[in-house]
Motif scaffolding. Structure first.
Motif, PDB file in Angstrom:
ATOM      1  N   LEU B 476       0.825  -1.220   0.000  1.00  0.00           N
ATOM      2  CA  LEU B 476       0.000   0.000   0.000  1.00  0.00           C
ATOM      3  C   LEU B 476       0.852   1.259   0.000  1.00  0.00           C
ATOM      4  O   LEU B 476       0.345   2.355  -0.216  1.00  0.00           O
ATOM      5  CB  LEU B 476      -0.910   0.019   1.239  1.00  0.00           C
ATOM      6  CG  LEU B 476      -1.905  -1.126   1.398  1.00  0.00           C
ATOM      7  CD1 LEU B 476      -2.584  -1.053   2.759  1.00  0.00           C
ATOM      8  CD2 LEU B 476      -2.941  -1.066   0.283  1.00  0.00           C
ATOM      9  N   TYR B 477       2.160   1.083   0.267  1.00  0.00           N
ATOM     10  CA  TYR B 477       3.047   2.231   0.348  1.00  0.00           C
ATOM     11  C   TYR B 477       3.438   2.663  -1.061  1.00  0.00           C
ATOM     12  O   TYR B 477       4.102   1.918  -1.781  1.00  0.00           O
ATOM     13  CB  TYR B 477       4.288   1.855   1.166  1.00  0.00           C
ATOM     14  CG  TYR B 477       5.328   2.935   1.262  1.00  0.00           C
ATOM     15  CD1 TYR B 477       5.405   3.752   2.378  1.00  0.00           C
ATOM     16  CD2 TYR B 477       6.251   3.127   0.240  1.00  0.00           C
ATOM     17  CE1 TYR B 477       6.361   4.740   2.471  1.00  0.00           C
ATOM     18  CE2 TYR B 477       7.208   4.115   0.319  1.00  0.00           C
ATOM     19  CZ  TYR B 477       7.256   4.915   1.438  1.00  0.00           C
ATOM     20  OH  TYR B 477       8.222   5.896   1.523  1.00  0.00           O
ATOM     21  N   SER B 478       3.044   3.851  -1.470  1.00  0.00           N
ATOM     22  CA  SER B 478       3.440   4.346  -2.785  1.00  0.00           C
ATOM     23  C   SER B 478       3.349   5.860  -2.826  1.00  0.00           C
ATOM     24  O   SER B 478       2.322   6.445  -2.488  1.00  0.00           O
ATOM     25  CB  SER B 478       2.552   3.748  -3.874  1.00  0.00           C
ATOM     26  OG  SER B 478       2.751   4.450  -5.082  1.00  0.00           O
ATOM     27  N   ALA B 479       4.451   6.479  -3.258  1.00  0.00           N
ATOM     28  CA  ALA B 479       4.463   7.936  -3.374  1.00  0.00           C
ATOM     29  C   ALA B 479       3.587   8.384  -4.537  1.00  0.00           C
ATOM     30  O   ALA B 479       3.279   9.565  -4.665  1.00  0.00           O
ATOM     31  CB  ALA B 479       5.893   8.437  -3.552  1.00  0.00           C
ATOM     32  N   ALA B 480       3.169   7.437  -5.370  1.00  0.00           N
ATOM     33  CA  ALA B 480       2.315   7.789  -6.510  1.00  0.00           C
ATOM     34  C   ALA B 480       0.846   7.817  -6.122  1.00  0.00           C
ATOM     35  O   ALA B 480      -0.027   7.998  -6.975  1.00  0.00           O
ATOM     36  CB  ALA B 480       2.543   6.796  -7.651  1.00  0.00           C
ATOM     37  N   ARG B 486      -1.034  15.094  -4.191  1.00  0.00           N
ATOM     38  CA  ARG B 486      -1.719  16.377  -3.966  1.00  0.00           C
ATOM     39  C   ARG B 486      -1.022  17.180  -2.866  1.00  0.00           C
ATOM     40  O   ARG B 486      -0.924  18.407  -2.962  1.00  0.00           O
ATOM     41  CB  ARG B 486      -3.188  16.138  -3.601  1.00  0.00           C
ATOM     42  CG  ARG B 486      -4.010  15.816  -4.851  1.00  0.00           C
ATOM     43  CD  ARG B 486      -5.412  15.385  -4.558  1.00  0.00           C
ATOM     44  NE  ARG B 486      -5.874  14.531  -5.649  1.00  0.00           N
ATOM     45  CZ  ARG B 486      -7.083  13.994  -5.689  1.00  0.00           C
ATOM     46  NH1 ARG B 486      -7.940  14.195  -4.701  1.00  0.00           N
ATOM     47  NH2 ARG B 486      -7.428  13.240  -6.721  1.00  0.00           N
ATOM     48  N   LEU B 487      -0.547  16.477  -1.841  1.00  0.00           N
ATOM     49  CA  LEU B 487       0.192  17.185  -0.775  1.00  0.00           C
ATOM     50  C   LEU B 487       1.492  17.763  -1.323  1.00  0.00           C
ATOM     51  O   LEU B 487       1.847  18.907  -1.016  1.00  0.00           O
ATOM     52  CB  LEU B 487       0.482  16.237   0.398  1.00  0.00           C
ATOM     53  CG  LEU B 487      -0.709  15.875   1.291  1.00  0.00           C
ATOM     54  CD1 LEU B 487      -0.281  14.890   2.369  1.00  0.00           C
ATOM     55  CD2 LEU B 487      -1.329  17.120   1.927  1.00  0.00           C
ATOM     56  N   ILE B 488       2.184  16.981  -2.135  1.00  0.00           N
ATOM     57  CA  ILE B 488       3.452  17.474  -2.700  1.00  0.00           C
ATOM     58  C   ILE B 488       3.200  18.722  -3.541  1.00  0.00           C
ATOM     59  O   ILE B 488       3.904  19.724  -3.429  1.00  0.00           O
ATOM     60  CB  ILE B 488       4.151  16.372  -3.543  1.00  0.00           C
ATOM     61  CG1 ILE B 488       4.591  15.216  -2.634  1.00  0.00           C
ATOM     62  CG2 ILE B 488       5.351  16.939  -4.299  1.00  0.00           C
ATOM     63  CD1 ILE B 488       5.214  14.032  -3.359  1.00  0.00           C
ATOM     64  N   THR B 554      -2.088  15.433 -16.541  1.00  0.00           N
ATOM     65  CA  THR B 554      -2.785  14.162 -16.746  1.00  0.00           C
ATOM     66  C   THR B 554      -2.799  13.349 -15.459  1.00  0.00           C
ATOM     67  O   THR B 554      -3.834  12.831 -15.039  1.00  0.00           O
ATOM     68  CB  THR B 554      -2.069  13.338 -17.847  1.00  0.00           C
ATOM     69  OG1 THR B 554      -1.781  14.201 -18.934  1.00  0.00           O
ATOM     70  CG2 THR B 554      -2.909  12.160 -18.289  1.00  0.00           C
ATOM     71  N   VAL B 555      -1.621  13.237 -14.816  1.00  0.00           N
ATOM     72  CA  VAL B 555      -1.502  12.404 -13.620  1.00  0.00           C
ATOM     73  C   VAL B 555      -2.359  12.944 -12.475  1.00  0.00           C
ATOM     74  O   VAL B 555      -3.037  12.189 -11.784  1.00  0.00           O
ATOM     75  CB  VAL B 555      -0.013  12.307 -13.185  1.00  0.00           C
ATOM     76  CG1 VAL B 555       0.101  11.817 -11.746  1.00  0.00           C
ATOM     77  CG2 VAL B 555       0.745  11.387 -14.125  1.00  0.00           C
ATOM     78  N   LEU B 556      -2.365  14.261 -12.296  1.00  0.00           N
ATOM     79  CA  LEU B 556      -3.110  14.824 -11.171  1.00  0.00           C
ATOM     80  C   LEU B 556      -4.622  14.698 -11.362  1.00  0.00           C
ATOM     81  O   LEU B 556      -5.389  14.838 -10.418  1.00  0.00           O
ATOM     82  CB  LEU B 556      -2.709  16.275 -10.931  1.00  0.00           C
ATOM     83  CG  LEU B 556      -1.299  16.439 -10.333  1.00  0.00           C
ATOM     84  CD1 LEU B 556      -0.933  17.908 -10.208  1.00  0.00           C
ATOM     85  CD2 LEU B 556      -1.176  15.754  -8.976  1.00  0.00           C
ATOM     86  N   ALA B 557      -5.010  14.393 -12.583  1.00  0.00           N
ATOM     87  CA  ALA B 557      -6.440  14.175 -12.815  1.00  0.00           C
ATOM     88  C   ALA B 557      -6.821  12.719 -12.554  1.00  0.00           C
ATOM     89  O   ALA B 557      -8.001  12.374 -12.556  1.00  0.00           O
ATOM     90  CB  ALA B 557      -6.804  14.574 -14.237  1.00  0.00           C
ATOM     91  N   MET B 558      -5.829  11.878 -12.354  1.00  0.00           N
ATOM     92  CA  MET B 558      -6.104  10.455 -12.131  1.00  0.00           C
ATOM     93  C   MET B 558      -6.418  10.196 -10.661  1.00  0.00           C
ATOM     94  O   MET B 558      -5.922  10.877  -9.773  1.00  0.00           O
ATOM     95  CB  MET B 558      -4.892   9.612 -12.533  1.00  0.00           C
ATOM     96  CG  MET B 558      -4.626   9.586 -14.017  1.00  0.00           C
ATOM     97  SD  MET B 558      -3.125   8.652 -14.358  1.00  0.00           S
ATOM     98  CE  MET B 558      -3.152   8.690 -16.150  1.00  0.00           C
ATOM     99  N   ASN B 559      -7.245   9.169 -10.446  1.00  0.00           N
ATOM    100  CA  ASN B 559      -7.682   8.913  -9.075  1.00  0.00           C
ATOM    101  C   ASN B 559      -7.136   7.634  -8.460  1.00  0.00           C
ATOM    102  O   ASN B 559      -7.375   7.370  -7.290  1.00  0.00           O
ATOM    103  CB  ASN B 559      -9.199   8.883  -9.015  1.00  0.00           C
ATOM    104  CG  ASN B 559      -9.770  10.258  -9.272  1.00  0.00           C
ATOM    105  OD1 ASN B 559      -9.312  11.239  -8.683  1.00  0.00           O
ATOM    106  ND2 ASN B 559     -10.710  10.336 -10.188  1.00  0.00           N
TER     107      ASN B 559
END
Lengths: 76, 580
Positions: B476-480, B486-488, B554-559
């Motif tokens: 479950l650990y993932s910086a992605a 969103r925090l970054i 694109t990435v920030l629009a992904m959920n």
């Protein structure tokens, strides 16, 4: 350790099996490991048994070492 | 063939013969053998006894009767033990009935005898003979293990060093021409094995747990310092695969070496600063060698760990001064002690904390141990006149903490003023942003910080409430994860608004697939483990900021994390196919 070494060296001069007992455990008189684990300290009573062609000579030599020559060490 | 998984601490691939390096007091691990191997092991026992007898006989002969009479006696007793048939039988019986290695049988049998002397015999003269038995054990083991400890200093062929744990003395003697890799049972990124391997530029894998029980001297091993894998007695196919992989890796390294002198500039001309993360002063040269333009994260915990006494101010000063001198006018960001959650500090406590990662750690620990904290700040400030030193506080969670820590810096400055000791009055003081609370209040923190550094490892752990070391939840650990990203983004935007520097110093900074995303989010400074600098530079030199911005939108629009990860990986593979 030196007395154990002398004892084992003497025992190894003979063909006979030499069994040393402190009343609880038997040890092979030709094995320094077993003899030192027997931990016979000064004053311990040991029984010697020899089986084989030169059994008498073996016992005689060991008796000489322990009782007469006292391992060549001065008595405490 | 056996594959062991550990932690990769120094990149590269090596294939070679192993050399087991043990401390002499080390217990031989139990290792079972196939029934068919018993005959061979029994022969090894006999040979070891025979060789030890020969060795001792010549040693005994060498002793002068007059001066060495006592030693001669000791050797004479040892010789009788070695010639004792019932002792030898006990060892060979152990190999036969328990199916264990010669080393293990020798070690257990002799230790049994020694402990019999120690525990059952009242007479101290005889009980002290246990030392003789240990000596005999060591003599036999030296024959069996094939290589004496000192041999590491006199290597004549290439080896891969395998050890439970390497001591500084052992590693100090390494000959870099012959040691081609290091693998150890214990250790982490800061272990001696890791540090030495990185400084020698040889692959290393640590935390392999029981590798020394699986491998024997002269076994063939493969060390994969990229993936953290050690393969013992690989089959032909695996060797071929790894030889090819190793050639590719070396070719890639050479190619990357060629770009060392070139700037980390994107194709559309945006300059990115690449800094190195270091833990020890002697890693500085590697940062420069790999093209780093300074140090973005100088961890200082090494001054405390692996030792029993507190580091005094002068010792700390020297550690900081050494790095400052190497980098001169290039930045060196010193992070104050990040202690508290580590084993060392926990062990020092009267009662361990139930939840150290949510406990008294990092800046909280320093603020409650002011003497320690002030000593470190004094040492840093004194060293600040030698270069471009900056101070960074770890694990800031609120503005009060930042203010309090800065106040202590000013206290120390006043003390130095009184003593007429020079320091850099305008030293930059920054905060590591690695908790959700710091990220969410970044706009406030930015008013009182000269710079931010984003610690993505802890930020991910605290945001997702996942302990990456716990294998039950580590997937479950993932910086992605969208939450982390969103925090970054928030941290970067707030830093930009306040016009302060912001960099990333967590592991994501060294992962090629994250580079485009971080640049797209506005990052212009990355601090990473120095061996990865060339590869990350290569990625930077292959992209355009315009494309990074597009990817980021694109990435920030992904959920979903999965969707983001796979999108990032695909994008990175197009840029640097060799790295994947």
């Amino acid at each position: 350790m030196r007395p154990a070494m002398q004892f084992v060296d003497t025992a190894n001069r003979f063909h006979s099996d030499i069994i040393v007992s402190n009343g609880q455990t038997d040890a092979d008189g030709k094995s320094i490991m077993q003899m030192s684990m027997l931990a016979a300290t000064c004053g311990t009573c040991l029984h010697l048994r020899a089986e084989g062609s030169d059994a008498d000579q073996a016992l005689q030599a060991l008796r000489e070492l322990v009782e007469v020559r006292m391992f060549g060490e001065p008595p405490p | 063939m056996e594959i062991k998984k550990g932690i990769a601490v120094s990149p590269g691939v090596s294939i070679g013969k192993s050399l087991i390096v043990d401390s002499e007091d080390y217990r031989i691990p139990r290792r079972e053998i196939e029934p068919s191997q018993r005959v061979g092991e029994i022969q090894r026992v006999r040979n070891a006894f025979q060789e030890a007898i020969e060795e001792l006989t010549s040693l005994e002969r060498g002793q002068d009767e007059a001066t060495g009479g006592h030693i001669k006696d000791i050797f004479a007793v040892h010789l009788r033990f070695l010639r004792d048939r019932s002792l030898r039988r006990r060892v060979t019986d152990s190999v036969q009935t328990e199916s264990v290695t010669a080393e293990y049988a020798v070690s257990t049998v002799l230790r049994e005898i020694a402990s019999h002397f120690e525990t059952n015999v009242k007479d101290t003269y005889i009980s002290e003979r246990a030392a003789d038995i240990y000596d005999i054990e060591r003599r036999l083991l030296r024959r069996l293990l094939g290589t004496k400890r000192e041999d590491i200093l006199h290597l004549k062929e290439e080896v891969i060093v395998v050890a439970r744990q390497l001591s500084p003395t052992q590693t100090a003697g390494f000959n870099r021409d012959y040691v081609k890799g290091i693998a150890s049972d214990a250790g982490g990124r800061t272990s001696h094995a890791a540090i030495v391997a990185r400084s020698l530029g040889i692959p290393a894998v640590v935390a392999l747990e029981d590798l020394t029980e699986v491998v024997r001297t002269n076994d063939r091993v493969i060390i994969d310092g990229n993936r953290g894998i050690v393969i013992v007695n690989p089959d032909e196919e695996t060797i071929h695969q790894y030889e090819a992989y190793s050639r590719e890796f070396v070719a890639l390294e050479h190619k990357l070496d060629a770009i060392r002198e070139k700037p980390a500039t994107t194709r559309d001309g945006v300059r990115i600063r690449l800094l190195g993360n270091i833990e020890f002063p002697d890693e500085s040269s590697l940062v420069l060698e790999k093209g780093g333009e300074g140090v973005g994260l100088y961890r200082t915990e090494f001054l405390y760990l692996n030792r029993s006494t507190e580091p005094v101010e002068q010792e700390q000063y020297e550690a900081y001064a050494e790095v400052a001198r190497v980098f001169k006018n290039k930045p060196v960001v010193i992070r104050t002690f990040d202690l508290g959650a580590d084993k060392y500090t926990q062990n020092q406590r009267p009662t361990p904390e139930p939840n150290p990662f949510l406990g008294l750690r990092s800046i909280r620990f320093c603020l409650q141990n002011l003497t320690m904290f002030k000593t470190q700040l004094r040492a840093i400030l004194r060293a600040s006149v030698l270069g471009q030193i900056k101070i960074m506080f770890p694990l800031i969670t609120s503005i009060q903490e930042l203010m309090q820590a800065k106040m202590i810096v000013h206290d120390v400055m006043e003390d130095l003023d009184e003593e007429n000791i020079r320091y850099n009055r305008s030293i930059e003081i920054g905060a590591m942003i690695e908790t959700p609370s710091a990220a969410l209040t970044a706009s406030t923190l930015a008013r009182d910080a000269d710079f931010f550094s984003i610690g993505t490892n802890d930020l991910t752990q605290y945001t997702l409430a996942v302990d990456r070391g716990n294998e039950l939840v580590s997937p479950l650990y993932s910086a992605a994860d969208p939450a982390v990203l969103r925090l970054i983004r928030m941290i970067i935007q707030d830093a930009n608004k306040a016009k302060i520097d912001v960099s990333v110093c967590g592991e994501t900074a060294s992962e090629p697939e994250y580079v485009m995303l971080l640049l797209g989010m506005g990052i212009r400074t990355l601090s990473l483990t120095s061996p990865m600098i060339p590869e990350i530079k290569q990625v930077i030199r292959s992209v355009k900021i315009e494309d990074c911005n597009h990817l980021t939108r694109t990435v920030l629009a992904m959920n979903s994390e999965r969707q983001i990860s796979s999108y990032l990986r695909t994008a990175a593979r197009k840029i640097l196919p060799e790295a994947f």
